[in-house]
Design a protein around this motif. Structure first.
Motif, PDB file in Angstrom:
ATOM      1  N   CYS A  75       0.856  -1.187   0.000  1.00  0.00           N
ATOM      2  CA  CYS A  75       0.000   0.000   0.000  1.00  0.00           C
ATOM      3  C   CYS A  75       0.892   1.237   0.000  1.00  0.00           C
ATOM      4  N   PRO A  76       0.625   2.219  -0.851  1.00  0.00           N
ATOM      5  CA  PRO A  76       1.489   3.399  -0.922  1.00  0.00           C
ATOM      6  C   PRO A  76       1.426   4.287   0.319  1.00  0.00           C
ATOM      7  N   VAL A  77       0.443   4.043   1.182  1.00  0.00           N
ATOM      8  CA  VAL A  77       0.280   4.883   2.374  1.00  0.00           C
ATOM      9  C   VAL A  77       0.789   4.198   3.636  1.00  0.00           C
ATOM     10  N   GLU A  80      -9.065  -2.328 -11.379  1.00  0.00           N
ATOM     11  CA  GLU A  80      -7.787  -1.764 -10.963  1.00  0.00           C
ATOM     12  C   GLU A  80      -7.860  -1.008  -9.651  1.00  0.00           C
ATOM     13  N   TRP A  81      -9.073  -0.762  -9.144  1.00  0.00           N
ATOM     14  CA  TRP A  81      -9.199  -0.032  -7.891  1.00  0.00           C
ATOM     15  C   TRP A  81      -8.994  -0.968  -6.709  1.00  0.00           C
ATOM     16  N   MET A  82      -8.195  -0.511  -5.751  1.00  0.00           N
ATOM     17  CA  MET A  82      -7.913  -1.296  -4.550  1.00  0.00           C
ATOM     18  C   MET A  82      -8.334  -0.497  -3.319  1.00  0.00           C
ATOM     19  N   TRP A 142      -4.171   0.043  -8.885  1.00  0.00           N
ATOM     20  CA  TRP A 142      -3.178  -1.015  -8.829  1.00  0.00           C
ATOM     21  C   TRP A 142      -1.977  -0.769  -9.727  1.00  0.00           C
ATOM     22  N   ASN A 143      -2.212  -0.290 -10.945  1.00  0.00           N
ATOM     23  CA  ASN A 143      -1.132  -0.169 -11.920  1.00  0.00           C
ATOM     24  C   ASN A 143      -0.053   0.822 -11.512  1.00  0.00           C
ATOM     25  N   ASN A 144      -0.467   1.982 -11.006  1.00  0.00           N
ATOM     26  CA  ASN A 144       0.521   3.021 -10.691  1.00  0.00           C
ATOM     27  C   ASN A 144       0.584   3.389  -9.210  1.00  0.00           C
TER      28      ASN A 144
END
Length: 224
Positions: free
Chosen positions: A77-79, A91-93, A118-120
C-alpha cells in the motif's frame, strides 16, 4: 590423548561459547578448528566465523528471493505499506479489503482503508465509493490512524485505541513518508471523540459503532 567429539556449549559470564577439549597434558583445544586455545574468550574460531558468514549470506539470499516472489504477486500500500495481493477484479484497490468494500473489514484486517489504483499505486477517490462504519455508502477518502505518522493515543488511560481522526486530511504525513494524499478532510463518519477515540469512550469508556478501534500498541510492534 584427545578424543574428538561434537562440541557442546557452555555459559561464560553472559556469553554462550563452545566447550573446549582438554588434553591430558593440560592443553585446551577448539574442537571446531583444532587450534590450541588459551582461553575461550580470546579464541576466534575461523571455522565458526566462516560458517556464520555463510549462514548470513544464505539467509540474505533467501530473503531477496522471498521479496522477489512477493513482488511478482503483490504490492505494498502506498500509504501504510501493508502487503496487498490482487487476484481478480478492477484496478481499484481498498487497502485491507476488496475493491469498493467496507471500511470495517479493511480496519479489522489491518489495512488503512485508503483507495488507490493497482497499476501506478496512485491514491485517488474510488468512483464506486465504499461502505462506512455506520453502513452508509460514501465517496471521497476516509482518514484512519494507520494513514498517519505518529498519531496520538486516546486520552483515556485504560483505552488502547488511537485518538479520533475527525477533521484531519490535508497536511498529514503517512508512516511511509507520503504527503499530500488527502486534499480534503476525511469523509468517514465522525466519532466526535476530540482527544479520545470516540464520544462514548470520553463519556463512559465504551465504544461507538463508528469508532475505528485501532490498537495504539500495533505501531510499537511494527517498529521493532
Amino acid at each position: 590423548f584427545l578424543v574428538r567429539r561434537e562440541p557442546s556449549c557452555i555459559q561464560v559470564e553472559d556469553k554462550v561459547v563452545a566447550r573446549l577439549g582438554a588434553c591430558t597434558c593440560g592443553a585446551h583445544i577448539c574442537l571446531d578448528c583444532l587450534q590450541l586455545v588459551e582461553t575461550v574468550e580470546a579464541h576466534k574460531c575461523p571455522k565458526k566465523e566462516e560458517a556464520q558468514t555463510a549462514a548470513a549470506a544464505q539467509e540474505e539470499k533467501q530473503l531477496k528471493e522471498a521479496f522477489a516472489a512477493l513482488a511478482s504477486i503483490g504490492k505494498e500500500c502506498p500509504v501504510c505499506s501493508m502487503f496487498i495481493q490482487k487476484n481478480e477484479g478492477c484496478e481499484w484497490m481498498l487497502c485491507g479489503t476488496t475493491s469498493h468494500g467496507k471500511l470495517s473489514e479493511a480496519l479489522r484486517n489491518g489495512g488503512c482503508g485508503i483507495a488507490f489504483t493497482w497499476n501506478n499505486l496512485e491514491v485517488a477517490d474510488d468512483p464506486c465509493g465504499w461502505t462506512d462504519l455506520d453502513g452508509s455508502h460514501k465517496k471521497g477518502r476516509p482518514v484512519t490512524a494507520r494513514q498517519i505518522e505518529n498519531h496520538p493515543k486516546c486520552k483515556r488511560p485504560e483505552c488502547n485505541y488511537f485518538m479520533t481522526t475527525d477533521g484531519l486530511g490535508p497536511g498529514i504525513k503517512s508512516p511511509t513518508g507520503k504527503e499530500g494524499f488527502h486534499a480534503a478532510v476525511g469523509t468517514q463518519a465522525r466519532t466526535e471523540g476530540g482527544e479520545y477515540c470516540c464520544a462514548q469512550c470520553c463519556t463512559n469508556g465504551t465504544h461507538s459503532n463508528v469508532c475505528h478501534r485501532i490498537n495504539h500498541n500495533e505501531r510499537k510492534t511494527k517498529s521493532k
